[in-house]
Motif scaffolding. Structure first.
Motif, PDB file in Angstrom:
ATOM      1  N   UNK A 165      39.975 -32.906  39.759  1.00 33.99           N
ATOM      2  CA  UNK A 165      40.203 -33.118  41.183  1.00 33.99           C
ATOM      3  C   UNK A 165      41.672 -32.960  41.566  1.00 33.99           C
ATOM      4  N   UNK A 166      42.562 -33.298  40.650  1.00 30.01           N
ATOM      5  CA  UNK A 166      43.996 -33.142  40.908  1.00 30.01           C
ATOM      6  C   UNK A 166      44.474 -31.716  40.653  1.00 30.01           C
ATOM      7  N   UNK A 167      43.533 -30.867  40.222  1.00 31.02           N
ATOM      8  CA  UNK A 167      43.832 -29.450  39.998  1.00 31.02           C
ATOM      9  C   UNK A 167      44.916 -29.243  38.939  1.00 31.02           C
ATOM     10  N   UNK A 168      44.846 -30.036  37.853  1.00 30.53           N
ATOM     11  CA  UNK A 168      45.846 -29.932  36.777  1.00 30.53           C
ATOM     12  C   UNK A 168      45.180 -29.689  35.414  1.00 30.53           C
ATOM     13  N   UNK A 169      43.986 -29.120  35.423  1.00 30.12           N
ATOM     14  CA  UNK A 169      43.237 -28.928  34.178  1.00 30.12           C
ATOM     15  C   UNK A 169      44.001 -28.082  33.163  1.00 30.12           C
ATOM     16  N   UNK A 170      44.788 -27.129  33.628  1.00 32.87           N
ATOM     17  CA  UNK A 170      45.522 -26.256  32.715  1.00 32.87           C
ATOM     18  C   UNK A 170      46.591 -26.991  31.920  1.00 32.87           C
ATOM     19  N   UNK A 171      46.943 -28.183  32.365  1.00 34.97           N
ATOM     20  CA  UNK A 171      48.014 -28.930  31.706  1.00 34.97           C
ATOM     21  C   UNK A 171      47.487 -29.953  30.698  1.00 34.97           C
ATOM     22  N   UNK A 172      46.158 -30.066  30.597  1.00 33.09           N
ATOM     23  CA  UNK A 172      45.583 -31.099  29.739  1.00 33.09           C
ATOM     24  C   UNK A 172      44.686 -30.499  28.657  1.00 33.09           C
ATOM     25  N   UNK A 173      44.787 -31.066  27.478  1.00 35.37           N
ATOM     26  CA  UNK A 173      43.943 -30.663  26.349  1.00 35.37           C
ATOM     27  C   UNK A 173      42.877 -31.740  26.145  1.00 35.37           C
ATOM     28  N   UNK A 174      41.641 -31.302  26.021  1.00 37.92           N
ATOM     29  CA  UNK A 174      40.514 -32.220  25.848  1.00 37.92           C
ATOM     30  C   UNK A 174      40.032 -32.180  24.404  1.00 37.92           C
ATOM     31  N   UNK A 175      39.942 -33.334  23.779  1.00 39.12           N
ATOM     32  CA  UNK A 175      39.454 -33.439  22.404  1.00 39.12           C
ATOM     33  C   UNK A 175      38.206 -34.309  22.375  1.00 39.12           C
ATOM     34  N   UNK A 176      37.165 -33.810  21.725  1.00 40.91           N
ATOM     35  CA  UNK A 176      35.910 -34.567  21.637  1.00 40.91           C
ATOM     36  C   UNK A 176      35.792 -35.367  20.350  1.00 40.91           C
ATOM     37  N   UNK A 177      36.496 -34.947  19.312  1.00 42.77           N
ATOM     38  CA  UNK A 177      36.418 -35.658  18.034  1.00 42.77           C
ATOM     39  C   UNK A 177      37.782 -35.665  17.345  1.00 42.77           C
ATOM     40  N   UNK A 178      38.498 -36.801  17.442  1.00 47.92           N
ATOM     41  CA  UNK A 178      38.126 -37.994  18.195  1.00 47.92           C
ATOM     42  C   UNK A 178      38.339 -37.785  19.685  1.00 47.92           C
ATOM     43  N   UNK A 179      37.717 -38.664  20.492  1.00 46.93           N
ATOM     44  CA  UNK A 179      37.901 -38.564  21.932  1.00 46.93           C
ATOM     45  C   UNK A 179      39.376 -38.725  22.279  1.00 46.93           C
ATOM     46  N   UNK A 180      39.879 -37.837  23.102  1.00 44.60           N
ATOM     47  CA  UNK A 180      41.267 -37.957  23.499  1.00 44.60           C
ATOM     48  C   UNK A 180      41.649 -36.920  24.539  1.00 44.60           C
ATOM     49  N   UNK A 181      42.671 -37.228  25.303  1.00 41.65           N
ATOM     50  CA  UNK A 181      43.238 -36.311  26.286  1.00 41.65           C
ATOM     51  C   UNK A 181      44.738 -36.245  26.050  1.00 41.65           C
ATOM     52  N   UNK A 182      45.276 -35.029  26.041  1.00 36.63           N
ATOM     53  CA  UNK A 182      46.696 -34.835  25.772  1.00 36.63           C
ATOM     54  C   UNK A 182      47.324 -34.016  26.884  1.00 36.63           C
ATOM     55  N   UNK A 183      48.451 -34.505  27.408  1.00 39.90           N
ATOM     56  CA  UNK A 183      49.212 -33.775  28.417  1.00 39.90           C
ATOM     57  C   UNK A 183      50.082 -32.760  27.687  1.00 39.90           C
ATOM     58  N   UNK A 184      49.716 -31.507  27.778  1.00 35.31           N
ATOM     59  CA  UNK A 184      50.307 -30.447  26.955  1.00 35.31           C
ATOM     60  C   UNK A 184      51.831 -30.313  27.073  1.00 35.31           C
ATOM     61  N   UNK A 185      52.414 -30.410  28.259  1.00 33.95           N
ATOM     62  CA  UNK A 185      53.865 -30.208  28.356  1.00 33.95           C
ATOM     63  C   UNK A 185      54.692 -31.198  27.547  1.00 33.95           C
ATOM     64  N   UNK A 186      54.189 -32.430  27.353  1.00 33.42           N
ATOM     65  CA  UNK A 186      54.998 -33.460  26.685  1.00 33.42           C
ATOM     66  C   UNK A 186      54.330 -34.084  25.463  1.00 33.42           C
ATOM     67  N   UNK A 187      53.027 -33.867  25.305  1.00 30.76           N
ATOM     68  CA  UNK A 187      52.319 -34.484  24.189  1.00 30.76           C
ATOM     69  C   UNK A 187      51.848 -35.908  24.466  1.00 30.76           C
ATOM     70  N   UNK A 188      51.978 -36.381  25.691  1.00 26.03           N
ATOM     71  CA  UNK A 188      51.478 -37.719  26.033  1.00 26.03           C
ATOM     72  C   UNK A 188      49.967 -37.779  25.822  1.00 26.03           C
ATOM     73  N   UNK A 189      49.493 -38.972  25.460  1.00 24.64           N
ATOM     74  CA  UNK A 189      48.087 -39.090  25.064  1.00 24.64           C
ATOM     75  C   UNK A 189      47.358 -40.186  25.827  1.00 24.64           C
TER      76      UNK A 189
END
Length: 416
Positions: free
Chosen positions: A82-106
């Motif tokens: 919804x924030x239109x920022x999908x290109x900046x985030x990495x989605x991991x299913x195993x283990x579950x996690x979301x990573x902000x690609x520019x900085x590595x925040x999790x």
């Protein structure tokens, strides 16, 4: 593409959004009924906040880890989209996690059904500025929450802890009590579907809400408005005594049968009933309930109760395959109810969600007694928690097994 937060956050949350933005509080308790969009709001705040500060990470808790993927994980992905920022985030299913690609925040997800899952959570960079407890009422009490906070809220100068929950029925439930327990760094926010733009919810949601309001006003107040309508710890507020006649029984399309095994201490329990899916009503009108009842004697007691029906399938506790085989050899069509993660809670919540559980007290005295006297578990401080004690619930368990095919299955890989 410019995003207008007013299109993503309901007006009821505007003031809270500014309080979060200005870090006026640390602990944000969000309570509300169905469709209150409190979880959507929290997910938006976490994504925006993390993207504005490269030192911020987030951790999200649910009591039962099995539900993380289908709830908070999907909710945060919704916020990213919804924030239109999908290109900046990495989605991991195993283990579950979301990573902000520019900085590595999790964003890390943890279930608290296994204490080991919540220990030794490490970050390469920054600290957990955001912590979210979804379905707070499922946790055992503030002691559990305090322990988790003490291990997570460290290494930084600003923290935002979100607690989202639908208030339990009982006003004495620990989460309802804690919501009224003041502290200077805490705010409690209340919302319901009436505070949300109707087009966000859709016409069917509104139909369901209005139908519930007409058919069962107490249920409507609890589930849709988010009010604690009970004064004690009773699990079932929808039980009513009712004489169920043979004429009524003959009118039911399908008769259900369930068995919970027991012998020395726990009673053997058989229940018979029917479900009216149009009005969300359950009817219970026959039982066998006895301690030290052998399978052979149980079969003799049950068989006469099946004579009026052309064909009967009995669903039983699958934890006793030997007893199931014995009863089948004795001429009963008994099958084991398939269980999955958290199947007890799922079945119990389905029973609670019904408009009415009508019980013929004369025909089912033990069933009636168990249902009306069954209370939530208490913690060591004597406070009610959203957990179901495994005692004095034999007919209740038999009902869960009997009506498994009437329960909506949220995830085919889970539950039954």
């Amino acid at each position: 593409m410019q995003i207008n937060l007013n299109d993503l956050i309901a007006p009821i949350f505007y003031k809270l959004h500014h309080q979060v933005k200005n870090h006026e509080y640390t602990h944000y308790w969000l309570r509300g009924g169905r469709g209150s969009t409190k979880s959507s709001y929290i997910s938006i705040e976490i994504i925006i906040g993390m993207m504005k500060n490269s030192n911020y990470n987030a951790i999200v808790f649910r009591k039962v880890g099995h539900y993380l993927k289908e709830s908070v994980f999907e909710q945060l992905i919704w916020a990213i989209d919804k924030l239109n920022v999908s290109n900046f985030w990495k989605i991991s299913l195993s283990p579950l996690g979301l990573t902000y690609k520019p900085t590595g925040q999790r964003i890390i997800f943890r279930g608290c059904d296994d204490p080991k899952k919540s220990k030794s959570v490490k970050l390469r960079k920054g600290y957990f500025a955001y912590c979210w407890y979804e379905e707070l009422d499922e946790f055992t009490g503030m002691n559990e929450i305090d322990t988790l906070n003490q291990s997570i809220l460290r290494g930084g100068d600003k923290f935002w802890v979100f607690y989202s929950f639908n208030p339990p029925k009982s006003k004495n439930a620990w989460v309802n009590y804690e919501a009224t327990n003041p502290r200077p760094d805490k705010i409690v926010h209340t919302s319901c579907y009436l505070d949300v733009p109707q087009n966000w919810l859709g016409p069917q949601f509104l139909i369901e809400a209005e139908t519930c309001k007409i058919q069962n006003y107490k249920k409507y107040l609890h589930e849709f408005i988010g009010k604690a309508i009970g004064t004690g710890g009773n699990v079932f507020e929808n039980v009513e005594e009712k004489t169920i006649t043979d004429e009524m029984i003959n009118g039911f399309k399908t008769i259900r049968h369930g068995i919970d095994f027991g012998f020395a201490v726990d009673a053997f329990a058989y229940v018979q009933g029917a479900y009216d899916g149009k009005y969300y009503d359950l009817y219970l009108f026959d039982e066998v309930y006895q301690i030290k009842l052998t399978n052979e004697l149980a079969a003799k007691k049950i068989k006469p109760k099946l004579m009026r029906y052309e064909y009967s399938v009995i669903m039983a506790d699958s934890a006793e395959p030997k007893s199931i085989v014995t009863l089948r050899n004795l001429g009963l069509n008994v099958y084991g109810a398939k269980k999955g993660p958290d199947s007890v809670n799922y079945g119990m919540k389905w029973l609670q969600s019904l408009n009415h559980i009508y019980i013929d007290r004369q025909k089912c005295p033990n069933t009636y007694k168990e249902f009306v006297n069954y209370e939530y578990e208490r913690n060591k401080d004597g406070e009610f928690i959203s957990a179901y004690p495994d005692k004095n619930n034999h007919t209740i368990d038999a009902c869960r097994y009997a009506f498994i095919n009437d329960m909506p299955v949220r995830n085919k890989k889970s539950f039954w």
